[in-house]
Write an enzyme that holds these catalytic residues in place. Structure first.
Site, PDB file in Angstrom:
ATOM      1  CB  CYS A  88      -0.908  -0.012   1.226  1.00  0.00           C
ATOM      2  SG  CYS A  88      -2.050   1.369   1.217  1.00  0.00           S
ATOM      3  N   GLY A  89       0.800   2.020  -1.063  1.00  0.00           N
ATOM      4  CA  GLY A  89       1.670   3.193  -1.200  1.00  0.00           C
ATOM      5  C   GLY A  89       1.297   4.293  -0.223  1.00  0.00           C
ATOM      6  CG  HIS A  90      -2.816   5.418   1.433  1.00  0.00           C
ATOM      7  ND1 HIS A  90      -3.503   4.262   1.076  1.00  0.00           N
ATOM      8  CD2 HIS A  90      -3.168   5.664   2.721  1.00  0.00           C
ATOM      9  CE1 HIS A  90      -4.237   3.857   2.099  1.00  0.00           C
ATOM     10  NE2 HIS A  90      -4.060   4.682   3.103  1.00  0.00           N
ATOM     11  CG  HIS A 203      -6.774  -2.142  -6.207  1.00  0.00           C
ATOM     12  ND1 HIS A 203      -6.335  -3.329  -5.683  1.00  0.00           N
ATOM     13  CD2 HIS A 203      -6.764  -1.247  -5.186  1.00  0.00           C
ATOM     14  CE1 HIS A 203      -6.060  -3.170  -4.398  1.00  0.00           C
ATOM     15  NE2 HIS A 203      -6.311  -1.918  -4.066  1.00  0.00           N
ATOM     16  CG  ASP A 227      -6.641   5.319  -2.713  1.00  0.00           C
ATOM     17  OD1 ASP A 227      -6.593   6.222  -1.862  1.00  0.00           O
ATOM     18  OD2 ASP A 227      -5.693   4.550  -2.950  1.00  0.00           O
ATOM     19  CB  CYS A 231      -4.053   4.535  -5.699  1.00  0.00           C
ATOM     20  SG  CYS A 231      -3.942   2.759  -5.363  1.00  0.00           S
ATOM     21  N   GLY A 232      -0.802   4.771  -4.304  1.00  0.00           N
ATOM     22  CA  GLY A 232       0.626   4.556  -4.599  1.00  0.00           C
ATOM     23  C   GLY A 232       0.871   3.337  -5.466  1.00  0.00           C
ATOM     24  CB  THR A 233      -0.180  -0.212  -5.305  1.00  0.00           C
ATOM     25  OG1 THR A 233      -1.528   0.018  -4.885  1.00  0.00           O
ATOM     26  CG2 THR A 233       0.661  -0.582  -4.086  1.00  0.00           C
TER      27      THR A 233
HETATM   28  O1  PYC Z   1      -1.889   3.755  -2.005  1.00  0.00           O
HETATM   29  O2  PYC Z   1      -1.345   1.787  -2.799  1.00  0.00           O
HETATM   30  C1  PYC Z   1      -2.135   2.554  -2.265  1.00  0.00           C
HETATM   31  C2  PYC Z   1      -3.473   2.043  -1.893  1.00  0.00           C
HETATM   32  C3  PYC Z   1      -3.981   0.807  -2.147  1.00  0.00           C
HETATM   33  C4  PYC Z   1      -5.274   0.789  -1.624  1.00  0.00           C
HETATM   34  C5  PYC Z   1      -5.516   2.029  -1.065  1.00  0.00           C
HETATM   35  N1  PYC Z   1      -4.402   2.772  -1.253  1.00  0.00           N
END
Ligand code: PYC
Length: 308
Positions: A88-90, A203, A227, A231-233
């Protein structure tokens, strides 16, 4: 009465609930094994921490655990309202900002073990956090699916630490006032891409240009929430597609805006150019919202959260 000490933050509007003490003991071993144990034996703990009445569909939990991979300083298992997340990036940005808030981290690098690989994060002096995410790549280009009630759409399937179906041509307006129809469309698109031979995709990511010429996204998460962050990923998966198409050069900056207008910047270097695999870096910042202790009283009929 069980007590779970937490620290809440948000990254570009998307919450992260860091579990500091009192969470389930998942033992030792590789994080992918501990994640499987979490899922099999401690799922009610996941629900108690992030679901209502203590949380909501939007909250992402982060369980701090000892690392296993050599060279990692700490380990983390992320989870949401329906199950665990690979990466999870965030949440990683929130984790690093939270540990800095607690005085456990100073500006510099930290290596983090996750169930899908080691990542590295850099806490900058101004509080921003850059995450060197897992190797990301596009699995399938230009896959056509029929979305009931909408018609045919095409998109790419890509990995950025979670699996995404990325759609650019959808004809929908990416505006905060329209999150309900966007969630409805993306849920149907997810069923369609899963049925098309990509059951791993959980996703869905829609893109549209902003009036200023940036890229805005709408990301449907596995449990049906969208999100709030870019979303980092999902941004890593996007960078993998841009790199594979030759639309973004190695080292060049990409700004990804979320549906609520928060932003991450991303860039990549090639991990394996021949295989079109990239090493993405995502930068953003997080803010601390609450320091709290969750109380789990077995006499409470909703002690373990409200689960479907
Ligand atoms: O930021 O990767 C992310 C992420 C995945 C699901 C919610 N945020």
């Amino acid at each position: 009465m069980k007590r779970i000490r937490i620290l809440d933050s948000h990254t570009g509007g998307e919450p992260t609930r860091l579990v500091l003490d009192g969470g389930p003991d998942l033992g030792n071993g590789p994080l992918e094994e501990r994640l499987a144990r979490f899922q099999k034996d401690f799922d009610r703990w996941r629900s108690a921490i992030v679901n209502e009445p203590r949380g909501s569909d939007v909250v992402v939990g982060a369980l701090l655990v000892p690392p296993h991979r050599a060279g990692c300083d700490l380990g983390v298992i992320f989870f949401n309202n329906v199950g665990p997340l690979g990466m999870c990036g965030h949440g990683t940005i929130g984790l690093v900002a939270s540990l800095a808030h607690l005085g456990r981290l100073r500006a510099g690098r930290v290596a983090i073990d996750t169930p899908v690989g080691a990542v590295s994060a850099e806490l900058h002096a101004d509080g921003r956090v850059s995450v060197d995410n897992v190797v990301s790549y596009r699995k399938a280009k230009d896959v056509a699916v029929q979305v009931p009630g909408h018609g045919a759409v095409r998109g790419d399937v890509a990995w950025g630490g979670n699996w995404f179906f990325l759609i650019e041509a959808h004809g929908l307006q990416l505006e905060l006032a329209r999150v309900e129809p966007l969630a409805d469309f993306t849920k149907r698109a997810r069923l369609a891409i899963n049925a098309q031979g990509f059951p791993e995709v959980d996703h869905i990511e829609l893109f549209a240009p902003t009036p200023a010429g940036l890229s805005r996204n709408f990301v449907l998460c596995p449990g049906g929430a969208y999100d709030r962050s870019p979303c980092g990923t999902g941004t890593s998966a996007k960078l993998a597609c841009l790199a594979a198409d030759g639309k973004l050069a190695e080292g060049a900056e990409w700004t990804q805006e979320s549906i609520i207008g928060s932003r991450f910047t991303g860039r990549f270097r090639w991990h394996d150019r021949a295989k079109c695999e990239i090493a993405p870096t995502i930068t953003g910042d997080a803010h601390i919202c609450a320091e709290a202790t969750l109380l789990l009283d077995e006499r409470d009929p909703f002690c373990w959260g409200i689960r479907a």
